[in-house]
Design an enzyme around this catalytic site. Structure first.
Site, mmCIF file in Angstrom:
data_model
loop_
_atom_site.group_PDB
_atom_site.id
_atom_site.type_symbol
_atom_site.label_atom_id
_atom_site.label_comp_id
_atom_site.label_asym_id
_atom_site.label_seq_id
_atom_site.Cartn_x
_atom_site.Cartn_y
_atom_site.Cartn_z
ATOM 1 N N ARG A 19 3.252 -16.820 -12.747
ATOM 2 C CA ARG A 19 2.203 -18.295 -11.433
ATOM 3 C C ARG A 19 2.772 -16.995 -9.699
ATOM 4 N NH1 ARG A 19 7.754 -22.465 -10.933
ATOM 5 N NH2 ARG A 19 8.709 -21.019 -11.892
ATOM 6 N N LYS A 26 6.299 -9.380 -12.291
ATOM 7 C CA LYS A 26 6.681 -10.226 -11.330
ATOM 8 C C LYS A 26 7.440 -9.099 -10.414
ATOM 9 C CE LYS A 26 9.387 -13.598 -11.710
ATOM 10 N NZ LYS A 26 9.998 -14.830 -12.009
ATOM 11 N N GLY A 84 13.981 -16.893 -23.635
ATOM 12 C CA GLY A 84 15.668 -17.680 -22.990
ATOM 13 C C GLY A 84 16.517 -16.958 -22.691
ATOM 14 N N GLY A 109 16.713 -9.690 -12.180
ATOM 15 C CA GLY A 109 15.686 -8.978 -11.308
ATOM 16 C C GLY A 109 14.005 -9.328 -10.637
ATOM 17 N N ASP A 110 14.223 -10.768 -10.208
ATOM 18 C CA ASP A 110 13.762 -11.572 -9.114
ATOM 19 C C ASP A 110 14.730 -12.014 -7.821
ATOM 20 O OD1 ASP A 110 14.230 -13.402 -10.590
ATOM 21 O OD2 ASP A 110 13.012 -14.211 -11.134
ATOM 22 N N ASN A 177 23.151 -24.120 -9.518
ATOM 23 C CA ASN A 177 23.137 -23.091 -10.390
ATOM 24 C C ASN A 177 22.407 -21.894 -9.743
ATOM 25 O OD1 ASN A 177 23.928 -20.667 -12.267
ATOM 26 N ND2 ASN A 177 22.770 -22.090 -13.796
ATOM 27 N N SER A 412 -13.187 24.016 24.705
ATOM 28 C CA SER A 412 -13.614 22.160 24.560
ATOM 29 C C SER A 412 -15.345 21.860 23.429
ATOM 30 C CB SER A 412 -14.114 21.021 25.132
ATOM 31 O OG SER A 412 -12.734 20.952 25.942
ATOM 32 N N ALA A 430 -15.854 27.520 25.459
ATOM 33 C CA ALA A 430 -16.046 25.936 25.592
ATOM 34 C C ALA A 430 -17.269 26.315 24.828
ATOM 35 C CB ALA A 430 -16.093 25.098 26.534
ATOM 36 N N ARG A 447 -22.481 31.645 21.450
ATOM 37 C CA ARG A 447 -23.388 30.605 21.719
ATOM 38 C C ARG A 447 -24.294 30.918 22.420
ATOM 39 N NH1 ARG A 447 -18.720 28.408 26.326
ATOM 40 N NH2 ARG A 447 -19.190 29.855 28.167
#
Length: 490
Positions: A19, A26, A84, A109-110, A177, A412, A430, A447
């Site tokens: 599901r 799961k 089962g 486990g769930d 239960n 910068s 910069a 530069r």
């Protein structure tokens, strides 16, 4: 007198969980940062049982691999083709020592909200009352789908009947239960040998052990719990989300009671392994995931996601994402920062707005304020990285590391082409494309000299609004002469 402890806990985790509509088993779906089966294993370990076993079947290798990662000391038992819960427990017992005696707990486990404290209480009550079987039960308004607890005229538990096998009168019973039990090991072995498949599902039900033990004259009792969430299992994604919300509510509440301010718990998600110091404030929209640790007096949020991240005392993290990172005491991060694995921000350091870091060691008092990528770099104490700086650490083949020294300054819009070293007390101008080391006290400038081309707009963009604006400005202001200072071109 010491608290009784069980000889073993058997966790049933063999189901397919169809599901869930998922390729993932799961029990490996997660809430609170832990797989469902991980919550069950933790609760089992809290009992201090000598043995903890997990019964597996569907997608066995993946489940076993995850279980081993969670707890190397688990006993793994394989369920065979016989269906089962009764057969599953029998397989679990078969993997434990043949001479095992004492109390055996059975959980699932769930059922992620079942706590170790509840299992301890079940063990104590089972032992002190001398019961052969103790079943955890609860009273709910709508018991549809649950097995019903049938009592005899004296109010003792007589048997458990599954919903599909129940009569109309039995379906009217509201005591259900949970499927969680404490058994005397010898009684359990003997009763399981008598369990058959004469039921609507054609399975060997563990619930049949209750009737068999009762018929044999063994004392069977109900252990009623008021906290119904602890008996809730996950069958689909709707229930997964519901239990996740409830777990998160409990986790947030525990932190608040321990002295943490969580402004809006409804929009705050905190995994179960997260630690938060006293007087820290968590603002709305925050996710604290994995093994994240936050110190005292910190402020985290709004809109922060931290995964496996350490935040020091007095630090502030705002609108940021961090993964496997460290934020030192008094440091600040954000807004809109991305701290990737290996980021270490020192005490009173700063990672500012729109900054991305990776394998970056940013030391005490150093600042990377805004619009920067800092990857594979060490930034020394008190250094400052200007806006728009990029550490170009990848050459298309390999990553390279750069170092910025103590109290150095990177201007910068600098591109640092790694690997280079900027020494202590050095400057980078910069706009520099830095490709070589810079010595102590030096300034690096890499530069081109600025060149202004006079009349370019009118020639290249005639008739545009820009050309019109330029012409109007020329009319208002005198233009440089041809013999203007160097750097101006006519």
């Amino acid at each position: 007198m010491s608290t009784p402890r069980p000889a073993a806990v058997i966790v049933l985790a063999a189901g397919e969980g169809t599901r869930m509509r998922s390729a993932t088993p799961k029990v490996l779906h997660r809430i609170g940062g832990v797989p469902l089966v991980g919550h069950a294993i933790r609760a089992a370990r809290a009992t201090r049982a000598e043995h903890v076993g997990v019964v597996v079947r569907h997608d066995r290798e993946r489940v076993v691999e995850q279980c081993a990662a969670l707890d190397e000391g688990l006993v793994i038992a394989d369920q065979d083709d016989v269906k089962g819960t009764g057969r599953a427990v029998e397989c679990g017992l078969g993997a434990l020592p043949a001479d095992l005696s004492g109390t055996v707990l059975v959980t699932y486990g769930d059922v992620p909200l079942l706590t170790g404290d509840t299992l301890v209480e079940l063990t104590v009550a089972h032992t002190e009352t001398g019961s052969a079987v103790s079943v955890v039960t609860a009273h709910i308004a709508d018991p549809t789908g649950y097995g019903r607890v049938v009592r005899d005229a004296d109010g003792r538990v007589e048997r458990i009947v599954e919903h599909k096998d129940a009569t109309p009168d039995e379906r009217a019973i509201t005591e259900i239960n949970s499927g969680i039990y404490a058994f005397d090991a010898d009684v359990l072995r003997a009763a399981l040998a008598e369990v058959g498949t004469d039921n609507a599902q054609g399975e060997r039900y563990l619930t049949d052990v209750v009737a068999i033990a009762h018929a044999a004259g063994h004392p069977v009792r109900a252990h009623v719990v008021d906290d119904l969430w602890q008996t809730e299992g996950v069958n689909d994604r709707v229930q997964l989300a519901a239990l996740g919300r409830e777990l998160n509510r409990r986790v947030c509440e525990a932190h608040m009671r321990a002295g943490v301010t969580i402004v809006d718990p409804a929009t705050t998600w905190i995994d179960v392994d997260v630690s938060i110091g006293q007087d820290t404030t968590v603002l709305p929209g925050t996710q604290l995931l994995g093994a994240t640790s936050i110190g005292r007096d910190a402020v985290v949020g709004p809109e922060v996601t931290l995964t496996d991240t350490e935040v020091g005392d007095g630090a502030q993290v705002t609108r940021a994402v961090a993964n496997l990172a460290t934020v030192g005491p008094g440091a600040t991060v954000g807004p809109y920062s991305y701290l990737r694995p290996g980021t270490r921000l020192g005490a009173r350091g700063k990672i500012g707005g729109f900054v991305e870091t990776k394998n970056a060691d940013i030391r005490e008092g150093a600042k990377v304020p805004h619009l920067t990528y800092a990857g594979d770099v060490t930034i020394g104490e008190g250094a400052n990285i200007g806006a728009g700086t990029v550490f170009a650490n990848y050459d298309g083949v390999a990553k390279h590391h750069s170092t910025v020294g103590r109290h150095a300054f990177v201007g910068s819009h600098t591109v640092v082409v790694s690997p280079v070293e900027v020494a202590d007390g050095a400057y980078v101008a910069a706009g520099t494309a830095l490709t070589a080391d810079v010595g102590p006290g030096q300034i690096a400038v890499a530069r081109s000299r600025q060149r202004n081309v006079d009349g370019w707009v009118e020639r290249a963009r005639p008739g545009t609004a820009t050309a019109t604006a330029a012409a109007q400005a020329r009319a208002r202001h005198p233009q440089p002469r041809p013999d203007a200072p160097e750097g101006t071109e006519t």
